[in-house]
Design a protein around this motif. Structure first.
Motif, mmCIF file in Angstrom:
data_model
loop_
_atom_site.group_PDB
_atom_site.id
_atom_site.type_symbol
_atom_site.label_atom_id
_atom_site.label_comp_id
_atom_site.label_asym_id
_atom_site.label_seq_id
_atom_site.Cartn_x
_atom_site.Cartn_y
_atom_site.Cartn_z
ATOM 1 N N GLY A 171 0.822 -1.213 0.000
ATOM 2 C CA GLY A 171 0.000 0.000 0.000
ATOM 3 C C GLY A 171 0.854 1.259 0.000
ATOM 4 O O GLY A 171 0.568 2.215 -0.726
ATOM 5 N N HIS A 172 1.922 1.243 0.813
ATOM 6 C CA HIS A 172 2.837 2.394 0.843
ATOM 7 C C HIS A 172 3.431 2.649 -0.540
ATOM 8 O O HIS A 172 3.488 3.786 -1.004
ATOM 9 N N SER A 173 3.872 1.577 -1.174
ATOM 10 C CA SER A 173 4.478 1.688 -2.501
ATOM 11 C C SER A 173 3.487 2.294 -3.502
ATOM 12 O O SER A 173 3.829 3.188 -4.276
ATOM 13 N N ALA A 174 2.246 1.802 -3.472
ATOM 14 C CA ALA A 174 1.216 2.323 -4.377
ATOM 15 C C ALA A 174 0.905 3.785 -4.067
ATOM 16 O O ALA A 174 0.718 4.604 -4.974
ATOM 17 N N ALA A 175 0.877 4.136 -2.782
ATOM 18 C CA ALA A 175 0.564 5.516 -2.386
ATOM 19 C C ALA A 175 1.619 6.499 -2.879
ATOM 20 O O ALA A 175 1.291 7.622 -3.255
ATOM 21 N N LEU A 176 2.849 6.065 -2.886
ATOM 22 C CA LEU A 176 3.922 6.955 -3.335
ATOM 23 C C LEU A 176 3.924 7.156 -4.846
ATOM 24 O O LEU A 176 4.589 8.058 -5.353
ATOM 25 N N LYS A 177 3.163 6.331 -5.560
ATOM 26 C CA LYS A 177 3.069 6.451 -7.020
ATOM 27 C C LYS A 177 1.848 7.255 -7.468
ATOM 28 O O LYS A 177 1.677 7.517 -8.656
ATOM 29 N N LEU A 178 0.979 7.636 -6.532
ATOM 30 C CA LEU A 178 -0.197 8.431 -6.886
ATOM 31 C C LEU A 178 0.232 9.826 -7.314
ATOM 32 O O LEU A 178 1.291 10.312 -6.923
ATOM 33 N N ASN A 179 -0.621 10.473 -8.095
ATOM 34 C CA ASN A 179 -0.345 11.838 -8.537
ATOM 35 C C ASN A 179 -0.895 12.828 -7.512
ATOM 36 O O ASN A 179 -2.092 12.831 -7.238
ATOM 37 N N TYR A 180 -0.006 13.626 -6.946
ATOM 38 C CA TYR A 180 -0.388 14.637 -5.963
ATOM 39 C C TYR A 180 0.003 16.016 -6.481
ATOM 40 O O TYR A 180 0.959 16.146 -7.244
ATOM 41 N N GLN A 181 -0.706 17.017 -6.011
ATOM 42 C CA GLN A 181 -0.267 18.378 -6.267
ATOM 43 C C GLN A 181 1.030 18.579 -5.486
ATOM 44 O O GLN A 181 1.240 17.949 -4.438
ATOM 45 N N ALA A 182 1.888 19.465 -5.949
ATOM 46 C CA ALA A 182 3.215 19.660 -5.348
ATOM 47 C C ALA A 182 3.130 19.943 -3.849
ATOM 48 O O ALA A 182 3.881 19.361 -3.057
ATOM 49 N N ALA A 183 2.207 20.809 -3.442
ATOM 50 C CA ALA A 183 2.087 21.167 -2.022
ATOM 51 C C ALA A 183 1.669 19.953 -1.187
ATOM 52 O O ALA A 183 2.148 19.764 -0.062
ATOM 53 N N MET A 184 0.788 19.122 -1.753
ATOM 54 C CA MET A 184 0.331 17.943 -1.020
ATOM 55 C C MET A 184 1.444 16.902 -0.923
ATOM 56 O O MET A 184 1.624 16.271 0.120
ATOM 57 N N LEU A 185 2.190 16.734 -1.979
ATOM 58 C CA LEU A 185 3.315 15.801 -1.959
ATOM 59 C C LEU A 185 4.340 16.234 -0.910
ATOM 60 O O LEU A 185 4.855 15.412 -0.151
#
Length: 193
Positions: A171-185
């Motif tokens: 799950g962690h691995s998949a979460a790190l591959k999601l597309n986030y806005q820069a501020a959220m990342l």
């Protein structure tokens, strides 16, 4: 997949389509819980291509008719929140069981889905953990930005850390591959550091 599966999906979708709360998706208004169930199904398909029928039903029914048990019906505070969440899990499990029975499922299949919908055995049961991962991924992908408009940074970091703690390494691995806005990342990276 069985004909029962097609039937129960249609019943879940029909129930969730009655949600009076609407959300915009791709320029269209859609019932909030119908959209959530579609997002859960899509995320599960991407996350676990070999998911069982029971797990697919549990994912689709995770928030079934959630509007019928509003948070405002319970006292403010942590105790009220926990009671609401516990009762909500039982409600979702029972409502899903009713629709599965209507679709023709046997008692063992229904019991398994009820177990999953209530998120029992997380960290011990592979399917329960998979469902929890998908719930967290859907939250991070589609709902974290909205939370960010309502809470300060400290609260958001706490939410991200609690979400992360529920997830598996996959799950962690998949979460790190999601597309986030820069501020959220940046906020997620801060929460995880």
């Amino acid at each position: 997949m069985t004909n029962y599966f097609e039937r129960v999906n249609a019943l879940i979708d029909a129930a969730n389509a009655l949600d009076p709360n609407l959300e915009e998706d791709n320029g269209q208004q859609i019932s909030k819980e119908l959209l959530y169930s579609q997002r859960m199904t899509s995320m599960l398909e991407a996350f676990d291509t070999s998911a069982s029928e029971a797990l697919k039903i549990a994912a689709r029914a995770q928030h079934i008719e959630r509007w019928r048990s509003p948070r405002s019906d319970y006292p403010e505070g942590r105790t009220g929140y926990k009671k609401w969440r516990a009762n909500l899990g039982l409600f979702h499990a029972q409502r899903t069981a009713e629709l599965m029975e209507e679709a023709g499922y046997d008692a063992d299949s229904i019991d398994r889905v009820k177990y999953l919908v209530q998120k029992r055995g997380i960290k011990r049961d592979a399917e329960s953990q998979c469902l929890e991962d998908v719930i967290c991924l859907v939250f991070l992908q589609y709902y974290l930005d909205d939370f960010a408009t309502k809470h300060d940074e400290a609260k958001l970091i706490d939410i991200i850390q609690k979400t992360w703690a529920k997830m598996s390494e996959q799950g962690h691995s998949a979460a790190l591959k999601l597309n986030y806005q820069a501020a959220m990342l940046e906020l997620i990276q801060k929460a995880l550091s």
